[in-house]
Scaffold this active site. Sequence first.
Site, PDB file in Angstrom:
ATOM      1  N   GLN A 170       8.189  -4.127  -4.779  1.00  0.00           N
ATOM      2  CA  GLN A 170       7.250  -4.085  -5.905  1.00  0.00           C
ATOM      3  C   GLN A 170       7.617  -2.978  -6.896  1.00  0.00           C
ATOM      4  O   GLN A 170       7.847  -1.836  -6.490  1.00  0.00           O
ATOM      5  CB  GLN A 170       5.814  -3.846  -5.421  1.00  0.00           C
TER       6      GLN A 170
ATOM      7  N   MET B  25       0.861  -1.191   0.000  1.00  0.00           N
ATOM      8  CA  MET B  25       0.000   0.000   0.000  1.00  0.00           C
ATOM      9  C   MET B  25       0.890   1.232   0.000  1.00  0.00           C
ATOM     10  O   MET B  25       1.616   1.497   0.974  1.00  0.00           O
ATOM     11  CB  MET B  25      -0.934   0.000   1.214  1.00  0.00           C
ATOM     12  N   ALA B  26       0.836   1.969  -1.099  1.00  0.00           N
ATOM     13  CA  ALA B  26       1.656   3.171  -1.229  1.00  0.00           C
ATOM     14  C   ALA B  26       1.296   4.153  -0.109  1.00  0.00           C
ATOM     15  O   ALA B  26       0.122   4.353   0.194  1.00  0.00           O
ATOM     16  CB  ALA B  26       1.400   3.812  -2.590  1.00  0.00           C
TER      17      ALA B  26
ATOM     18  N   CYS C 185      -2.487  -1.462 -10.225  1.00  0.00           N
ATOM     19  CA  CYS C 185      -2.762  -0.099  -9.759  1.00  0.00           C
ATOM     20  C   CYS C 185      -3.747   0.599 -10.703  1.00  0.00           C
ATOM     21  O   CYS C 185      -3.547   0.608 -11.922  1.00  0.00           O
ATOM     22  CB  CYS C 185      -1.467   0.709  -9.662  1.00  0.00           C
TER      23      CYS C 185
ATOM     24  N   GLY D 224      -4.921  -5.941   2.905  1.00  0.00           N
ATOM     25  CA  GLY D 224      -4.557  -4.535   2.723  1.00  0.00           C
ATOM     26  C   GLY D 224      -5.220  -3.674   3.782  1.00  0.00           C
ATOM     27  O   GLY D 224      -4.733  -3.558   4.915  1.00  0.00           O
TER      28      GLY D 224
ATOM     29  N   LYS E 206       1.059  -9.102  -9.246  1.00  0.00           N
ATOM     30  CA  LYS E 206      -0.198  -8.768  -8.540  1.00  0.00           C
ATOM     31  C   LYS E 206      -1.144  -8.170  -9.571  1.00  0.00           C
ATOM     32  O   LYS E 206      -0.839  -7.130 -10.159  1.00  0.00           O
ATOM     33  CB  LYS E 206       0.096  -7.800  -7.398  1.00  0.00           C
TER      34      LYS E 206
ATOM     35  N   ASN F   3      -6.881 -11.816  -2.749  1.00  0.00           N
ATOM     36  CA  ASN F   3      -6.867 -10.471  -2.152  1.00  0.00           C
ATOM     37  C   ASN F   3      -8.189  -9.756  -2.447  1.00  0.00           C
ATOM     38  O   ASN F   3      -8.725  -9.858  -3.543  1.00  0.00           O
ATOM     39  CB  ASN F   3      -5.680  -9.687  -2.726  1.00  0.00           C
ATOM     40  N   GLY F   4      -8.622  -9.008  -1.431  1.00  0.00           N
ATOM     41  CA  GLY F   4      -9.820  -8.190  -1.586  1.00  0.00           C
ATOM     42  C   GLY F   4     -10.840  -8.503  -0.517  1.00  0.00           C
ATOM     43  O   GLY F   4     -11.422  -9.578  -0.481  1.00  0.00           O
ATOM     44  N   ASP F   5     -10.980  -7.539   0.432  1.00  0.00           N
ATOM     45  CA  ASP F   5     -12.016  -7.619   1.465  1.00  0.00           C
ATOM     46  C   ASP F   5     -11.757  -8.650   2.558  1.00  0.00           C
ATOM     47  O   ASP F   5     -12.700  -9.092   3.215  1.00  0.00           O
ATOM     48  CB  ASP F   5     -13.408  -7.874   0.852  1.00  0.00           C
TER      49      ASP F   5
HETATM   50  C1  FMN Z   1      -3.832   3.303   0.308  1.00  0.00           C
HETATM   51  C2  FMN Z   1      -3.626   2.142  -0.627  1.00  0.00           C
HETATM   52  C3  FMN Z   1      -2.460   2.056  -1.347  1.00  0.00           C
HETATM   53  C4  FMN Z   1      -2.247   0.980  -2.229  1.00  0.00           C
HETATM   54  N1  FMN Z   1      -1.053   0.887  -2.893  1.00  0.00           N
HETATM   55  C5  FMN Z   1      -0.807  -0.229  -3.652  1.00  0.00           C
HETATM   56  C6  FMN Z   1       0.490  -0.424  -4.242  1.00  0.00           C
HETATM   57  O1  FMN Z   1       1.413   0.384  -4.084  1.00  0.00           O
HETATM   58  N2  FMN Z   1       0.668  -1.543  -5.002  1.00  0.00           N
HETATM   59  C7  FMN Z   1      -0.336  -2.482  -5.194  1.00  0.00           C
HETATM   60  O2  FMN Z   1      -0.130  -3.484  -5.878  1.00  0.00           O
HETATM   61  N3  FMN Z   1      -1.553  -2.322  -4.621  1.00  0.00           N
HETATM   62  C8  FMN Z   1      -1.790  -1.236  -3.855  1.00  0.00           C
HETATM   63  N4  FMN Z   1      -3.004  -1.107  -3.217  1.00  0.00           N
HETATM   64  C9  FMN Z   1      -4.009  -2.188  -3.358  1.00  0.00           C
HETATM   65  C10 FMN Z   1      -3.888  -3.192  -2.194  1.00  0.00           C
HETATM   66  O3  FMN Z   1      -2.647  -3.850  -2.215  1.00  0.00           O
HETATM   67  C11 FMN Z   1      -5.013  -4.231  -2.266  1.00  0.00           C
HETATM   68  O4  FMN Z   1      -4.907  -4.921  -3.480  1.00  0.00           O
HETATM   69  C12 FMN Z   1      -6.407  -3.614  -2.169  1.00  0.00           C
HETATM   70  O5  FMN Z   1      -6.471  -2.650  -1.141  1.00  0.00           O
HETATM   71  C13 FMN Z   1      -7.480  -4.694  -1.930  1.00  0.00           C
HETATM   72  O6  FMN Z   1      -7.216  -5.418  -0.756  1.00  0.00           O
HETATM   73  P1  FMN Z   1      -7.992  -5.104   0.644  1.00  0.00           P
HETATM   74  O7  FMN Z   1      -9.471  -5.253   0.369  1.00  0.00           O
HETATM   75  O8  FMN Z   1      -7.444  -6.112   1.599  1.00  0.00           O
HETATM   76  O9  FMN Z   1      -7.661  -3.682   1.008  1.00  0.00           O
HETATM   77  C14 FMN Z   1      -3.244  -0.016  -2.382  1.00  0.00           C
HETATM   78  C15 FMN Z   1      -4.435   0.091  -1.645  1.00  0.00           C
HETATM   79  C16 FMN Z   1      -4.628   1.145  -0.781  1.00  0.00           C
HETATM   80  C17 FMN Z   1      -5.924   1.203   0.006  1.00  0.00           C
END
Ligand code: FMN
Length: 327
Positions: free
Chosen positions: A70, A17-18, A100, A227, A142, A203-205
């Site tokens: 990454q 997560m950036a 992304c 995430g 990813k 991944n997701g939720d």
């Molecule tokens: C603030 C934020 C920054 C993110 N930055 C990246 C990133 O740099 N690279 C990436 O592959 N996914 C990034 N994601 C996506 C997450 O890795 C993840 O795929 C997405 O949030 C869904 O998973 P979750 O439901 O567990 O949050 C980011 C998500 C958030 C919320």
Amino acid sequence: MKIGNLEIKGLAALAPMAGVTDGAFRNICEGFGAAYGISEMISARAMDFDDRKTAELADLSRDEGLVFLQIFGEDPACMARAAEKLLRYAPAGIDINMGCPMPKITGGGAGSALMKDPRRCGQVAAAVRKAVEGAGIPVTVKIRAGWDRDHRNAVEVAKRCEEAGAAAVCVHGRTREQLYQGRADWGVIRAVKEAVGIPVIGNGDVDGALSAGKMLAETGCDMVMVGRGALGNPWIFREINGHLRDESLIMPGPTLTERLLVMRRHIGLLCECKGEPRAMREARKHVGWYLKGMRGAAEFRRRAGELCTLADLDRLVEDVYRAAAST
Ligand SMILES: Cc1cc2nc3c(=O)[nH]c(=O)nc-3n(C[C@H](O)[C@H](O)[C@H](O)COP(=O)(O)O)c2cc1C
């Protein structure tokens, strides 16, 4: 489970997560049992130009367990050169961002825009794999479900990447069109799992132990990646691991003391890594997440938004304790 020749302990990894998953946060999550972490996304082009600030994102000099770096980009040769440069930081592996959704990334053809051209996805994965082959570390990708509802091609992209030598694929069950809205479609994770032989990370939720168990059971994926569920909540890895070891075990959440101590340790680490002025600006969002749902949270979160020093944070922590004790 293994990703390439890397032994992975645990079934839940920390998602990249950036602006969030820097060394300090990865260290904290690793302490609670995250199987591995992934850095914030790193621009391959900027790495290729030896941009100093970009290289800071790759710093792995702290103790944080297994970390993949990454990269994002669209040009296979540039991605390969960047990956090779990243070897000097001794990452556990390289992860390629094909998910992304941000226009400033997709506009140049990187991130989820890569999925519009599965052949190119394969070329990028092959080039990066070749660049790091000598180091013997795995390359993972990813991806999302696809670009939009009419182009849900995660299975094709995953197969191309597998053929190109990717050691694992993480699937976020949303399309680029969905951004982070709506529910993630776990069906697509299952479809990818059925189509490839390499490990699939869902991944997701995933927001707790129950949803982690449910995703593993419903999709057959090998691991989950968390995430947003980890924001201000690094205990989620302990809860997931506990529940997966023993289904009847639903770990209690952290006590107030533990929550505040971990928050303080996290922000202290952030200061060590980045210096207090910058760290405290970045700490504001983390503190807001840690305090979510607590008594008097609205006022405390307002104060979190104004933190400038660690001493400010210590005063805030004392006041949170005092408010809890007065009830
Ligand atoms: C603030 C934020 C920054 C993110 N930055 C990246 C990133 O740099 N690279 C990436 O592959 N996914 C990034 N994601 C996506 C997450 O890795 C993840 O795929 C997405 O949030 C869904 O998973 P979750 O439901 O567990 O949050 C980011 C998500 C958030 C919320």
